[in-house]
Design a protein around this motif. Structure first.
Motif, PDB file in Angstrom:
ATOM      1  N   PRO A   1       0.805  -1.219   0.000  1.00  0.00           N
ATOM      2  CA  PRO A   1       0.000   0.000   0.000  1.00  0.00           C
ATOM      3  C   PRO A   1       0.837   1.268   0.000  1.00  0.00           C
ATOM      4  O   PRO A   1       2.034   1.257   0.305  1.00  0.00           O
ATOM      5  CB  PRO A   1      -0.807  -0.121   1.283  1.00  0.00           C
ATOM      6  N   GLU A   2       0.161   2.348  -0.351  1.00  0.00           N
ATOM      7  CA  GLU A   2       0.784   3.665  -0.318  1.00  0.00           C
ATOM      8  C   GLU A   2       1.233   3.956   1.110  1.00  0.00           C
ATOM      9  O   GLU A   2       0.550   3.648   2.064  1.00  0.00           O
ATOM     10  CB  GLU A   2      -0.248   4.711  -0.762  1.00  0.00           C
ATOM     11  N   GLY A   3       2.410   4.542   1.226  1.00  0.00           N
ATOM     12  CA  GLY A   3       2.909   4.879   2.565  1.00  0.00           C
ATOM     13  C   GLY A   3       3.436   3.657   3.289  1.00  0.00           C
ATOM     14  O   GLY A   3       3.579   3.663   4.511  1.00  0.00           O
ATOM     15  N   ARG A   4       3.689   2.587   2.592  1.00  0.00           N
ATOM     16  CA  ARG A   4       4.316   1.365   3.118  1.00  0.00           C
ATOM     17  C   ARG A   4       3.452   0.593   4.097  1.00  0.00           C
ATOM     18  O   ARG A   4       3.295  -0.597   3.976  1.00  0.00           O
ATOM     19  CB  ARG A   4       5.675   1.658   3.783  1.00  0.00           C
ATOM     20  N   GLN A   5       2.931   1.264   5.129  1.00  0.00           N
ATOM     21  CA  GLN A   5       2.047   0.598   6.091  1.00  0.00           C
ATOM     22  C   GLN A   5       2.682  -0.640   6.705  1.00  0.00           C
ATOM     23  O   GLN A   5       2.044  -1.679   6.827  1.00  0.00           O
ATOM     24  CB  GLN A   5       0.707   0.202   5.450  1.00  0.00           C
ATOM     25  N   VAL A   6       3.922  -0.522   7.126  1.00  0.00           N
ATOM     26  CA  VAL A   6       4.506  -1.647   7.852  1.00  0.00           C
ATOM     27  C   VAL A   6       3.928  -1.641   9.267  1.00  0.00           C
ATOM     28  O   VAL A   6       3.325  -0.658   9.689  1.00  0.00           O
ATOM     29  CB  VAL A   6       6.050  -1.544   7.916  1.00  0.00           C
TER      30      VAL A   6
END
Lengths: 815, 399, 290
Positions: free
Chosen positions: A655-660
């Motif tokens: 996803p956008e913004g990585r979302q780790v």
């Protein structure tokens, strides 16, 4: 008049009940009196919950305080009618006092503060024996006399009805008044409330005090009605029943507490024959009531009622003249900078927004535009720099002061007062009813003025928000992406509106991604990249600036990663969308989008910010339910399935913004990627797979045991990719992988994409940096305003004018 | 499960049926006038749910067994007696509301009062004003019957705190040579009123109080309170609390290893005191008005048998608790029936007068002789208390 | 001597509060909702253990497992019928619904289990032992140890098992968790089951010291909520610490000032603490976004 239908019906109802009370026997009178008193407490709680949006589980404390003050004073020989106001005052004052700690907290913390208060009152009453009579309470609290009238049950019931009627009328008056609207505004959006100049803390404290005072009033009547009070008369469960009465009646509705009180007081009486089973049955019925009407009885009824369809009328008011600032003044920003956690989000930002002109602040995603807007609007305190308006220094001033100084704003996600009508949304900002309607007509709002803001379609929310900002008679109007999510025609109308606003002499500051609009209406454009201004000037000058083009489309320093041999493979797509429409409100962001990704292909979805790329990704992955159309994943329709099911079918979205997962280790993050697989790897298999992944992402190898939140942006992007690959997906979706990364890192990421492509991984890539995306893509689609405007091979699209136009607006020649 | 209980144990009544039809206007429909009633209605306002539910159940059972006997013998004034019960949830406001409903809607001839003193205190002025006899069978607050009304409609077949407190002090002085008692009191109205009573009684007997300590129903550790009393030199503990916290006091004494004599109000009799408090619970001596253990009178045998027949759950003597609730209610109901019969009418003032004219009644607790007079509305006096202790699950008289 | 006994009982009560409060924490972290009938879960653990062991006659370990399993089912039912129907619509009525559910359960248990408190026998709570001159039951020492053990077990379960990590993923980023194929609804339901199980464990631990009855959970539930809030409802370790602080404060105030003022002082301290630290003693502030 429709406006007075409600108070008239309150009066009629009260008269009816009062007439009935004249012939009822004392049990019924008692029930009536208790319903009325509960309704009074309910009205008080309604001010707190329904208007100000604060919950209290401690109102029985105020009820008890009112009862004890009145009871003690009556026993000391005071006249009831002298004791009553004092009881109200004491309860109100304690309410204001409790607001001090209560308003510092919210949610469950607030609930706890009020619960603790109720217990303190209960135990205080027990222990302060000399005054309160302790656990055995106070006996012989005689009802009052007024001249020749002795207040027996009937008179007490009539008094309670009278007070309840006054309380209801008072609540009606309050909720119709500017004060009441201000309280609702604070509840619906504290942020927006500040931006129209309201002070949330003051308003909430007032709500607390009023609410407590009403509970005290009811308590003060309760004492002589019962003639006996003890701590046992005010059990904690009563607090919950008070709250229940408001919720069941319908929080915020005028008549809600009456219905709620009927349920809470009347139902147990109807159930009295159940004896020891009464509580059991009562509890069960409360649940049934909640299930049937979770928004309350009045809310249920209102939902079924028709709404006044009258649209806004200009009414002959010259809005432009009304809006013209008395002393137009430029807004001058200089040297503005701010850092979050050591990262500079903006630095050395400087520009002057002239009155009567549109000044646009643009830049790719993450450039710091909204941050600048938030500093001007008073939501962030800048670390450096000045913000001057008409000689006043505003840097660091709180939002409501900035608003009062003449700076109005709108928000990226509209911040309307959702439960207020459209008209009230504008009135709250200081317009009288006629001007409010005229403003709504001025901005082009064509819907009913009585509509609830929450029920509006997206475009109308934008317009109402602008009308509300104008109602503060600003010198400066800040707009944060007002065109986001709008259709082309709406955008054009919006552009014209902004010009008209500027023409009144207001300084308009626009942050916007839609370049056609920015280039079309701006007098002056400031371009930010990575928090710094890189260019400024007229639209034409800015568009021609190579630095700007590079910032938007991705620099020329990226290397090409063409396949040696062009892709060829089976024509059956892994993923296809058929006439897919999706969006967040009534107006779809995506319209009839048809894309297909075939096995082993790398397809890019291009377009400017707000074109609908991320919406498409969300719809395909199941995070957003499509409005219409179908999504086919490996020949199976998946449209409407929840995200976790789609993930298990073999679609992995990075996803956008990585979302780790920031608190988990890198290893755990990667391991979680395997959750979607039908057969999760055992420890050995995982170790082997991890090994393969780490060879691809060597940077992650040394950080395996550190928390993902501590990684740099680039490392997080690698991690998100690794996590996505761990799912062994049929297709990998990447949403803005280059966002916010340094060029060197971006190249690293895209090299990995090229590798994956070479290994036959099917990929759908969304990236704002079109040139960059085209270095790896086989094919691409160009989205503009939610529609596919161009499709073709990467090579063909690289030089296509449509593409640049989609990002920076068409060149003047084309206009 | 719950619904089956509801169906089997609870015949759906008229009002519930009205509710079933969704008639929210039931408030407006007054009951048939008293004369036309086929039964004589008597009411009960008591805590039937929550912590005191067991006591409420005991009162219900005592009343029902007595009513069965009376009805089997032809009823009163030729009519059967019907019991109508209301749950007051220990809340005075709810109790007062229920009393009004019973008197004005159900037209009860008289009604019984429940467990909590504050609830009864809230009802007393209404009973006197409405001129309907109100018979307390549990709450022991002194002011309930000594309420100062010129025409007092409140009678009681139960202990009176002041008198119990005097009896406890007397007993302790006699049995343990107490000179410096310490008070362990539950932090509720009952504890509070006994604090007053015990202090007054101790002063009258020239005893110094070592201290008065409070605790809550949910407390699990009373060591701090007891330690303070011990350090103050207490030689006897007077205990006023329900069975569960009383058991905690016993356990705390065990942990401290303090073998001090404990004289208790009747609270421990409300449940399985020895099960909860362990073997040391047997050492506690407690006030009772009645016990089903030991050699029973003929009346006692009859009532116990009736209880076992009527309530299948009753199998052992540990199931007939609290015995005082059953016995007080049983005797109270019979005394009321005698008064109504004597009055020859259901008219409140007449029944009140008739209470004073009751001659001899051979009851469960004792043989009553002229139990009530305008100067003493309490049927039980200081001489009617006995001291008992637990032996296993049973309560037996001391000695 | 007095202080030893106060500390011991403060610690055992504190461990109880901590465990029950962890139940609030688990559901709040996952779903921003709590079960206000948590006191009923405490009661359910003790009542079911008593019923299965003493009444039905199962062996104790089996009875404990059975009680925990049934308590877990109760948690699932709470989520499904009292929380989800409201939380799904963004309504806060789950607050009232769970309270009403607690009233129903407490009363239903009163009619089935019985109206009088029963004793749950335990060899650890029959013979006092002496510790620094203070008499205490061994169970009083076992409870804090067991409480910490359960809290640690929860920690290990969350941090070191796949299922636990999936739950943490949901807590940290529900949308991303869904993209990993994790069923967020199921995770929320599980958190309610876990919450009820934690409370049930607390109920079984305290029952031998206290007693078993249908209304035993109410005050425990409320005090534990205070503990959860005081610790910062998002912080598990903060909550256990706050639990011990709360239990000790209660015991010490009772020991040295008398029990009359315990509740007033403790609840006042809760308000004061929250006024000074609006996110609890160990909680972190939520980041405000515009």
């Amino acid at each position: 008049m429709g406006r007075f239908a409600l108070p008239a019906s309150i009066l009629a109802g009260a008269a009816l009940v009062a007439a009935y009370a004249f012939q009822a026997e004392s049990y019924t009178l008692f029930v009536i009196a208790l319903v009325a008193l509960t309704a009074i407490v309910g009205v008080g709680l309604n001010i707190l919950l329904g208007l100000a949006g604060q919950v209290s589980l401690g109102h029985v404390g105020f009820y008890a305080i009112g009862a004890y003050v009145s009871g003690i004073l009556i026993l000391k020989g005071w006249d009831f009618f002298a004791a009553l106001p004092l009881a109200v005052l004491v309860a109100g004052a304690i309410g204001a006092l409790l607001a001090l700690p209560a308003l510092r907290v919210s949610g469950p913390y607030l609930a706890m503060v009020t619960i603790a208060f109720a217990f303190i009152v209960e135990h205080g009453l027990i222990e302060w024996r000399d005054v309160t009579g302790g656990a055995n309470g106070l006996m012989g609290i005689l009802p009052p006399t007024l001249g020749p009238i002795l207040f027996a049950e009937r008179e007490m019931a009539l008094l309670a009805i009278l007070l309840a009627t006054l309380a209801l009328l008072g609540f009606w008056g309050l909720s119709e008044s500017r004060l009441g609207r201000a309280m609702r505004a604070v509840r619906d959006s504290e942020i927006a409330a500040q931006s129209v100049g309201l002070n949330p803390v003051g308003l909430k404290t007032l709500a607390f005090a009023l609410s407590a005072a009403l509970a005290g009033l009811a308590g003060a009547v309760f004492a002589p009605l019962m003639m006996f009070i003890s701590p046992g008369s005010f059990p904690f469960s009563q607090s919950i029943l008070f709250l229940f009465a408001v919720v069941v009646g319908g929080a915020g509705s005028v008549l809600g507490p009456v219905f709620g009180a009927l349920v809470v007081v009347g139902l147990p009486e109807l159930l009295s024959d159940f004896a020891e089973y009464r509580l059991l049955v009562f509890g069960g019925l409360l649940l049934v009531v909640l299930w049937i009407a979770p928004e309350g009885i009045v809310g249920l009824a209102r939902r079924l009622m028709r709404q006044d369809p009258r649209p806004a009328q200009a009414g002959g008011i010259d809005v432009a003249a009304a809006l013209r600032p008395a002393a137009p003044s430029p807004l001058a920003v200089a040297g503005l900078g701010i850092a979050f956690g050591g990262v500079k989000a903006a630095s050395d930002v400087a520009f002057t927004a002239q009155p009567g002109a549109v000044t646009s602040v643009i830049g790719p995603n993450g450039a710091g535009k909204t941050t600048v807007l938030n500093m001007i609007g008073g939501f962030y305190k800048p670390d450096a720099g000045t913000i001057r308006l008409a000689g006043a220094e505003l840097a660091g001033a709180p939002a409501y002061k900035v608003a009062r100084a003449g700076i109005a704003r709108t928000y990226q996600t509209t911040q309307l007062f959702g439960t207020l009508s459209v008209r009230d949304n504008v009135r709250i900002a200081g317009a009288d009813p006629a001007l409010a309607e005229a403003l709504l007509a001025f901005v082009g709002y064509g819907g009913p003025v009585a509509a609830r803001a929450d029920d509006l379609p997206h475009v109308d929310r934008r317009l109402v928000e602008i009308a509300r900002a104008l109602a503060t008679r600003p010198r400066v109007l800040l707009l944060d992406e007002p065109a986001a999510g709008l259709m082309r025609a709406d955008k054009d109308a919006l552009g014209a509106l902004l010009r008209r606003i500027a023409e009144t002499g207001i300084a308009v500051i626009l942050v916007e991604h839609d370049m056609a609009m920015v280039m079309g209406i701006s007098d002056h454009v400031v371009v930010l990249d990575a928090g710094r201004p890189i260019a400024a000037g007229t639209p034409d000058a800015v568009r021609a600036d190579p630095k700007v083009v590079a910032a938007y489309l991705g620099g020329t320093e990226t290397r090409a990663r063409r396949r040696a041999v062009p892709w060829s493979g089976p024509a059956d797509p892994v993923l296809a969308t058929l006439r897919l429409s999706a969006g967040y409100g009534a107006a779809p962001v995506l319209e009839n989008v048809e894309i297909a990704v075939r096995p082993g292909e790398l397809v890019a979805l291009l377009g400017a910010n707000g074109a609908g790329k991320s919406t498409a990704m969300k719809a395909v992955s199941g995070l957003l339910r499509p409005v219409s159309g179908e999504i086919v994943l490996r020949d199976a329709p998946v449209s409407g399935l929840p995200a976790h099911r789609i993930a298990r079918l073999g679609l992995a979205l990075v996803p956008e913004g990585r979302q780790v997962f920031p608190e988990l280790t890198v290893r755990d993050n990667i391991r979680l990627g395997a959750s979607a697989r039908a057969e999760r790897p055992d420890a050995a298999a995982f170790a082997a797979e991890l090994d393969v992944l780490l060879r691809r992402f060597p940077r992650l190898a040394e950080r395996l045991s550190s928390r993902a939140g501590l990684l740099s942006g680039g490392e997080q992007q690698m991690l998100a990719l690794a996590r996505g690959l761990m799912a062994k997906p049929q297709i990998l979706l990447l949403d803005e992988p280059s966002l916010g990364l340094a060029p060197a890192i971006i190249n690293e990421v895209f090299d990995v994409l090229a590798e994956l492509r070479a290994e036959g991984v099917t990929i759908l890539l969304v990236d704002q940096m079109a040139a960059l995306a085209l270095t790896v893509a086989d094919r691409a689609y160009v989205l503009e305003s939610g529609r596919v405007v161009q499709a073709g091979s990467a090579a063909d699209l690289a030089g296509d004018a449509t593409l640049e136009a989609a990002y920076l607006g068409a060149r003047p020649a084309a206009q | 499960m719950v619904t089956s209980i509801l169906k089997s144990r609870f015949g759906l009544t008229r009002r519930a049926a009205v509710l079933g039809l969704g008639a929210a206007f039931a408030f407006g429909a007054p009951s048939a006038p008293a004369l036309a009633q086929e039964t004589l209605k008597v009411g009960l306002v008591a805590a039937l749910s929550g912590q005191s539910a067991k006591s409420g159940e005991a009162i219900t059972r005592g009343l029902e067994v007595a009513i069965d006997e009376i009805n089997a013998a032809g009823g009163v004034l030729g009519k059967k007696i019907e019991l109508i019960r209301r749950d007051d949830e220990s809340n005075p406001a709810k109790g007062l509301l229920a009393a009004r409903e019973l008197v004005q809607r159900e037209k009860v001839v008289a009604f019984f009062g429940g467990i909590d003193t504050p609830v009864s205190l809230a009802i007393v002025p209404f009973a006197n004003q409405a001129k309907v006899p109100f018979i307390g069978v549990w709450a022991a607050g002194t002011a309930i019957t000594r309420n100062g009304a010129a025409e007092n409609y409140v009678f009681r077949v139960s202990a009176v705190d002041e008198l119990v407190d005097e009896a406890m002090i007397d007993y302790a002085v006699k049995t343990y040579k107490t000179t410096k008692p310490g008070l362990m009191l539950i932090n509720n109205p009952w504890g509070e009123s006994n604090e007053k009573g015990l202090k007054a009684a101790a002063a009258a007997s020239k005893l110094t109080i070592a201290g008065a300590e409070k605790f809550d129903n949910n407390d699990v550790d009373m060591v701090p309170q007891l330690t303070r009393l011990k350090e103050a030199g207490a030689d006897t503990i007077f205990l006023v609390a329900n069975v569960q916290p009383s058991a905690q006091v016993v356990k705390s004494l065990d942990r401290m290893g303090w073998a001090v004599p404990v004289v208790s109000h009747w609270g421990p009799a409300g449940g399985r005191f020895t099960e909860l408090g362990g073997p040391s619970a047997e050492k506690v001596h407690l006030v009772q008005t009645y016990s089903f253990s030991g050699k029973l009178s003929k009346k006692g045998e009859t009532v116990l048998a009736a209880l076992k027949t009527k309530y299948p759950q009753v199998t052992t003597l540990a199931d007939v608790t609290p015995a005082v609730g059953i016995a007080n209610a049983y005797d109270g109901m019979h005394l009321l029936a005698l008064a109504i019969a004597k009055a020859g009418s259901t008219d409140g003032p007449a029944v009140r007068q008739a209470f004073y004219e009751i001659g001899t009644y051979e009851g469960l607790i004792k043989t009553y002789s002229k139990p009530f007079s305008p100067s003493n509305q309490d049927a039980l006096g200081k001489g009617d208390y006995m001291f008992t202790h637990f032996k296993g699950a049973e309560i037996v008289p001391v000695n | 001597m007095l202080i030893v006994s106060a500390i011991v009982s403060g610690l055992s009560l504190g461990a109880m509060y901590g465990l029950i409060a962890l139940g609030y924490h688990v559901t709040f972290a996952v779903s921003n909702t709590v079960n206000f009938a948590q006191g009923s879960s405490v009661m359910l653990g003790a009542v079911l253990c008593y019923t299965l062991w003493i009444t039905v006659g199962w062996p104790l370990p089996l009875a404990i497992l059975g009680a925990l399993a049934l308590a877990g089912l109760f948690g699932l039912a709470v989520e499904r019928f009292l929380v989800r129907p409201f939380a799904e619509r963004g309504s806060n009525a789950w607050l009232m619904a769970t309270v009403a559910g607690g009233i129903v359960l407490d009363n239903a248990v009163m009619f089935t289990f019985g109206k009088e408190p029963r004793a749950l026998p335990s060899a650890l709570a029959s013979q006092p032992v002496s510790l620094f001159g203070a008499g205490i039951y061994p169970l009083q020492l076992v409870i804090p140890v067991a409480g910490i053990a359960v809290a640690l077990a929860l920690h290990v379960l969350l941090r070191h098992t796949d299922a636990g990590k999936r739950l943490l993923a949901v807590v940290q980023n529900p949308a991303a968790a869904r993209l990993m194929g994790i069923d967020v609804k199921r995770a929320i339901a599980l958190s309610f089951a876990a919450s009820a199980v934690l409370a049930a464990i607390a109920g079984m631990l305290i029952a031998p010291l206290f007693s078993v009855s249908s209304d035993m959970g109410l005050m425990f539930g409320i005090k534990a909520f205070a503990v959860a809030i005081l610790g910062g409802i998002g912080s598990a370790s903060g909550i256990m610490l706050a639990g011990f602080l709360y239990g000790l404060a209660e015991a010490l105030i009772t020991s040295f000032l008398g029990s009359s003022y315990t509740q007033i002082l403790v609840f006042s301290a809760v308000i004061a603490a929250l006024a000074l630290m609006p996110n609890g003693l160990f909680g972190r502030a939520a980041v405000k976004k515009v």
